[in-house]
Design an enzyme around this catalytic site. Structure first.
Site, PDB file in Angstrom:
ATOM      1  N   GLU A  83      -0.751  51.428 110.501  1.00 51.15           N
ATOM      2  CA  GLU A  83      -1.217  50.826 109.251  1.00 51.15           C
ATOM      3  C   GLU A  83      -1.033  49.321 109.328  1.00 51.15           C
ATOM      4  O   GLU A  83      -1.217  48.618 108.348  1.00 51.15           O
ATOM      5  CB  GLU A  83      -0.473  51.413 108.050  1.00 51.15           C
ATOM      6  CG  GLU A  83       1.022  51.254 108.090  1.00 51.15           C
ATOM      7  CD  GLU A  83       1.682  51.753 106.818  1.00 51.15           C
ATOM      8  OE1 GLU A  83       1.430  51.149 105.768  1.00 51.15           O
ATOM      9  OE2 GLU A  83       2.433  52.740 106.874  1.00 51.15           O
ATOM     10  N   CYS A 115       1.875  55.774 106.451  1.00 50.57           N
ATOM     11  CA  CYS A 115       2.773  56.311 107.488  1.00 50.57           C
ATOM     12  C   CYS A 115       2.282  57.636 108.070  1.00 50.57           C
ATOM     13  O   CYS A 115       2.868  58.150 109.017  1.00 50.57           O
ATOM     14  CB  CYS A 115       4.174  56.516 106.921  1.00 50.57           C
ATOM     15  SG  CYS A 115       4.928  55.003 106.366  1.00 50.57           S
ATOM     16  N   HIS A 250       9.897  62.326 107.244  1.00 50.23           N
ATOM     17  CA  HIS A 250       9.511  60.911 107.352  1.00 50.23           C
ATOM     18  C   HIS A 250      10.701  60.106 106.829  1.00 50.23           C
ATOM     19  O   HIS A 250      11.248  60.413 105.771  1.00 50.23           O
ATOM     20  CB  HIS A 250       8.249  60.643 106.528  1.00 50.23           C
ATOM     21  CG  HIS A 250       7.992  59.180 106.352  1.00 50.23           C
ATOM     22  ND1 HIS A 250       7.881  58.316 107.430  1.00 50.23           N
ATOM     23  CD2 HIS A 250       7.864  58.401 105.245  1.00 50.23           C
ATOM     24  CE1 HIS A 250       7.690  57.085 106.977  1.00 50.23           C
ATOM     25  NE2 HIS A 250       7.681  57.109 105.659  1.00 50.23           N
TER      26      HIS A 250
HETATM   27  P1  HMG Z   1      16.824  49.338  95.027  1.00 52.61           P
HETATM   28  O1  HMG Z   1      16.201  49.567  93.712  1.00 52.61           O
HETATM   29  O2  HMG Z   1      17.283  47.959  95.318  1.00 52.61           O
HETATM   30  O3  HMG Z   1      18.039  50.278  95.284  1.00 52.61           O
HETATM   31  O4  HMG Z   1      15.782  49.711  96.168  1.00 52.61           O
HETATM   32  P2  HMG Z   1      18.717  51.364  94.305  1.00 52.61           P
HETATM   33  O5  HMG Z   1      19.285  50.682  93.134  1.00 52.61           O
HETATM   34  O6  HMG Z   1      17.765  52.511  94.060  1.00 52.61           O
HETATM   35  O7  HMG Z   1      19.900  51.834  95.258  1.00 52.61           O
HETATM   36  C1  HMG Z   1      19.631  52.514  96.436  1.00 52.61           C
HETATM   37  C2  HMG Z   1      20.730  53.566  96.637  1.00 52.61           C
HETATM   38  O8  HMG Z   1      21.966  52.880  96.884  1.00 52.61           O
HETATM   39  C3  HMG Z   1      20.965  54.443  95.411  1.00 52.61           C
HETATM   40  O9  HMG Z   1      21.292  55.731  95.898  1.00 52.61           O
HETATM   41  C4  HMG Z   1      22.199  53.806  94.764  1.00 52.61           C
HETATM   42  O10 HMG Z   1      22.947  54.702  93.966  1.00 52.61           O
HETATM   43  C5  HMG Z   1      22.971  53.385  95.987  1.00 52.61           C
HETATM   44  P3  HMG Z   1      20.585  57.025  95.255  1.00 52.61           P
HETATM   45  O11 HMG Z   1      20.987  57.059  93.839  1.00 52.61           O
HETATM   46  O12 HMG Z   1      19.075  56.827  95.378  1.00 52.61           O
HETATM   47  O13 HMG Z   1      21.068  58.147  96.063  1.00 52.61           O
HETATM   48  N1  HMG Z   1      23.934  52.294  95.771  1.00 52.61           N
HETATM   49  C6  HMG Z   1      25.144  52.248  96.329  1.00 52.61           C
HETATM   50  N2  HMG Z   1      25.790  53.116  97.132  1.00 52.61           N
HETATM   51  C7  HMG Z   1      27.042  52.770  97.549  1.00 52.61           C
HETATM   52  N3  HMG Z   1      27.671  51.621  97.169  1.00 52.61           N
HETATM   53  C8  HMG Z   1      27.071  50.747  96.357  1.00 52.61           C
HETATM   54  C9  HMG Z   1      25.743  51.035  95.888  1.00 52.61           C
HETATM   55  N4  HMG Z   1      24.853  50.385  95.090  1.00 52.61           N
HETATM   56  C10 HMG Z   1      23.744  51.176  95.027  1.00 52.61           C
HETATM   57  N5  HMG Z   1      27.693  49.608  96.002  1.00 52.61           N
HETATM   58  C11 HMG Z   1      14.298  51.166  97.384  1.00 52.61           C
HETATM   59  C12 HMG Z   1      15.746  50.920  96.917  1.00 52.61           C
HETATM   60  C13 HMG Z   1      14.289  52.304  98.382  1.00 52.61           C
HETATM   61  C14 HMG Z   1      13.452  51.546  96.156  1.00 52.61           C
HETATM   62  C15 HMG Z   1      13.751  49.862  98.029  1.00 52.61           C
HETATM   63  O14 HMG Z   1      14.479  49.553  99.185  1.00 52.61           O
HETATM   64  C16 HMG Z   1      12.277  49.937  98.375  1.00 52.61           C
HETATM   65  O15 HMG Z   1      11.410  49.686  97.545  1.00 52.61           O
HETATM   66  N6  HMG Z   1      11.942  50.283  99.674  1.00 52.61           N
HETATM   67  C17 HMG Z   1      10.567  50.413 100.126  1.00 52.61           C
HETATM   68  C18 HMG Z   1       9.877  51.650  99.595  1.00 52.61           C
HETATM   69  C19 HMG Z   1      10.326  52.920 100.263  1.00 52.61           C
HETATM   70  O16 HMG Z   1      10.961  52.927 101.299  1.00 52.61           O
HETATM   71  N7  HMG Z   1       9.934  54.083  99.654  1.00 52.61           N
HETATM   72  C20 HMG Z   1      10.275  55.368 100.199  1.00 52.61           C
HETATM   73  C21 HMG Z   1       9.307  56.487  99.791  1.00 52.61           C
HETATM   74  S1  HMG Z   1       7.597  56.038 100.121  1.00 52.61           S
HETATM   75  C22 HMG Z   1       7.463  56.192 101.849  1.00 52.61           C
HETATM   76  O17 HMG Z   1       8.316  56.731 102.483  1.00 52.61           O
HETATM   77  C23 HMG Z   1       6.249  55.591 102.480  1.00 52.61           C
HETATM   78  C24 HMG Z   1       6.500  54.298 103.240  1.00 52.61           C
HETATM   79  O18 HMG Z   1       7.173  54.575 104.460  1.00 52.61           O
HETATM   80  C25 HMG Z   1       5.187  53.560 103.477  1.00 52.61           C
HETATM   81  C26 HMG Z   1       3.994  54.281 104.088  1.00 52.61           C
HETATM   82  O19 HMG Z   1       3.740  55.456 103.875  1.00 52.61           O
HETATM   83  O20 HMG Z   1       3.231  53.567 104.768  1.00 52.61           O
HETATM   84  C27 HMG Z   1       7.389  53.349 102.461  1.00 52.61           C
END
Ligand code: HMG
Length: 417
Positions: A83, A115, A250
């Site tokens: 992609e 992906c 994935h």
């Molecule tokens: P965010 O909003 O900054 O993070 O972004 P958060 O607040 O959701 O925290 C992440 C996790 O850390 C949470 O765990 C928190 O609790 C934990 P969860 O509740 O989800 O289990 N946390 C902590 N743990 C320990 N100590 C601490 C602490 N603080 C928080 N102190 C987000 C996270 C993944 C949304 C962001 O990084 C993002 O937007 N990433 C890109 C999108 C992505 O990867 N999406 C995945 C699904 S879509 C997909 O897989 C397709 C893709 O590969 C693309 C394609 O297909 O081409 C992306």
């Protein structure tokens, strides 16, 4: 006897540099535990402009051919799933064919659906071989991508880059696919996208997670229906999903595989005969089983934690990590694989690990490939991220590797090491 088709061998390529994820957290003023425990990351690959989807694909494909003694005249199809291609028209596959001096007799094309593009290519190759149209020839499918969200974004710790090249044939030493059992779920959603001309992806992060889990449920249930009908799994003392030795997901970030596994278990717990007799809270608690995650998922995530998201290649990196560590122990056992691409589509399929898996993975030498990388400081990472995509640094590629050297008159010129 039914023809066996699947993955015979694989090879990986990664950018030469990486950052430690705790360095990134500290630089962003974030508790490092958020990135390590919260997202499951350890290191993140950093690609410079010389390491684009072409150079990484060519390096991985070259390694696959060299290390496995592949006869290119027996390869009839070369597909690149990506992609992050480099041209609206010219295929990455054409570049790879030229750089590797592959014969003119092969069908070459790219497949794109976020992906999922690599899995689309793998299924096209598998079904081409299984149909008999390949007449005994093999295919090479390369998944190659640079995951890039930009500095100081929520997606930043989930960046990465690399390529996985797969040799697909009637000698599936790594994984014989269960053709015909695949389950698919697709929807039109805006969870993650990259408008034309943009280098960085746009993402609705939390929504993208729910789209992934929703699509997983549909794809898994589709696979399970066929697998039950063919008595590959059954409702019994254990859940159908528990009858798979391992499940690969994935992996945009490692914690996502844990969420995905919980969702898959929830599908089984909800649909099991008598499953609705328990409360939703009890089912959710049972779905979270740490023991099940440790037994079926955790061992596949070693490479992903050190490289980050590689879009099309992420699940195949998990396959490489799994078979690198457990190829011998898993021989003859069935594993499940969940591919997801934003936008979106998910496909769940299964396959049986081959007797030659450990031997083939020894050729891939994944530890050696990772050991050659250099850890860079945050200053160096930010410098690399700010380089223009059409201005590669004049670095000499290592032997067997490729780099974008320059763009002249809109033509991309690559150097070979
Ligand atoms: P965010 O909003 O900054 O993070 O972004 P958060 O607040 O959701 O925290 C992440 C996790 O850390 C949470 O765990 C928190 O609790 C934990 P969860 O509740 O989800 O289990 N946390 C902590 N743990 C320990 N100590 C601490 C602490 N603080 C928080 N102190 C987000 C996270 C993944 C949304 C962001 O990084 C993002 O937007 N990433 C890109 C999108 C992505 O990867 N999406 C995945 C699904 S879509 C997909 O897989 C397709 C893709 O590969 C693309 C394609 O297909 O081409 C992306």
């Amino acid at each position: 006897m039914k023809k066996q088709v699947g993955i015979e061998a694989l090879a990986i390529a990664v950018p030469r540099r990486y950052v430690d994820i705790e360095d990134l957290a500290r630089a962003r003023g974030v508790d490092p535990a958020k990135f390590t425990a919260g997202l499951g990351a350890k290191e993140m690959a950093v690609a410079d402009p010389g390491e684009d989807s072409v150079s990484l694909a060519a390096t991985a494909a070259h390694r696959l051919i060299q290390r496995n003694g592949v006869d290119p005249s027996r390869v009839g199809m070369l597909v690149v799933g990506t992609e992050t291609g480099v041209d609206h028209s010219k295929a990455v596959a054409s570049h790879v064919q030229g750089l590797l001096k592959l014969p003119r007799t092969m069908r070459t094309f790219d497949t794109q659906h976020a992906c999922y593009g690599g899995t689309a290519g793998l299924m096209a190759a598998t079904e081409w071989i299984a149909s008999g149209a390949a007449a005994g020839r093999s295919a090479i499918v390369v998944c190659s991508d640079i995951a890039r969200y930009g500095l100081n974004t929520a997606g930043e710790p989930t960046q990465g880059g690399g390529a996985v090249a797969l040799l697909v044939s009637e000698q599936p030493d790594l994984l014989a696919l269960d053709i015909g059992l695949n389950g698919v779920c697709s929807m039109d959603v805006y969870d993650f996208w990259r408008p034309l001309g943009r280098r960085e992806a746009v993402v609705d992060g939390h929504y993208s997670i729910s789209c992934y889990l929703d699509a997983l449920s549909g794809a898994y249930r589709g696979w399970r229906e066929r697998a039950l009908a063919h008595e590959v799994v059954r409702w019994g003392d254990s859940l159908p999903g528990e009858q798979l030795a391992r499940i690969l997901y994935h992996v945009p970030f490692c914690k996502m595989a844990r969420k995905a596994h919980t969702q898959l278990r929830l599908c089984d717990l909800e649909d099991a005969p008598g499953g609705q007799d328990s409360t939703p809270a009890a089912r959710e608690e049972a779905a979270k089983s740490q023991a099940s995650y440790e037994a079926q998922v955790a061992s596949s995530l070693g490479l992903n934690a050190r490289i980050g998201n590689v879009y099309t290649a992420s699940m195949y990196l998990a396959l490489a990590g799994l078979l690198h560590g457990e190829g011998a122990a898993l021989a003859g056992k069935r594993v499940g694989l969940l591919s997801y691409g934003s936008g979106c589509v998910a496909e769940f399929y299964s396959g049986v690990v081959g007797e030659g898996a450990a031997r083939r993975m020894a050729q891939a030498d994944v530890e050696e490939v990772l050991a050659k990388r250099e850890r860079v400081s945050m200053e160096e990472y930010e410098r690399i991220m700010r380089l223009a995509s059409d201005a590669p640094e004049p670095l000499t590629p290592a032997p067997g590797e490729f780099r974008l050297a320059e763009i002249r008159d809109h033509r991309r010129i690559y150097a070979a090491g």
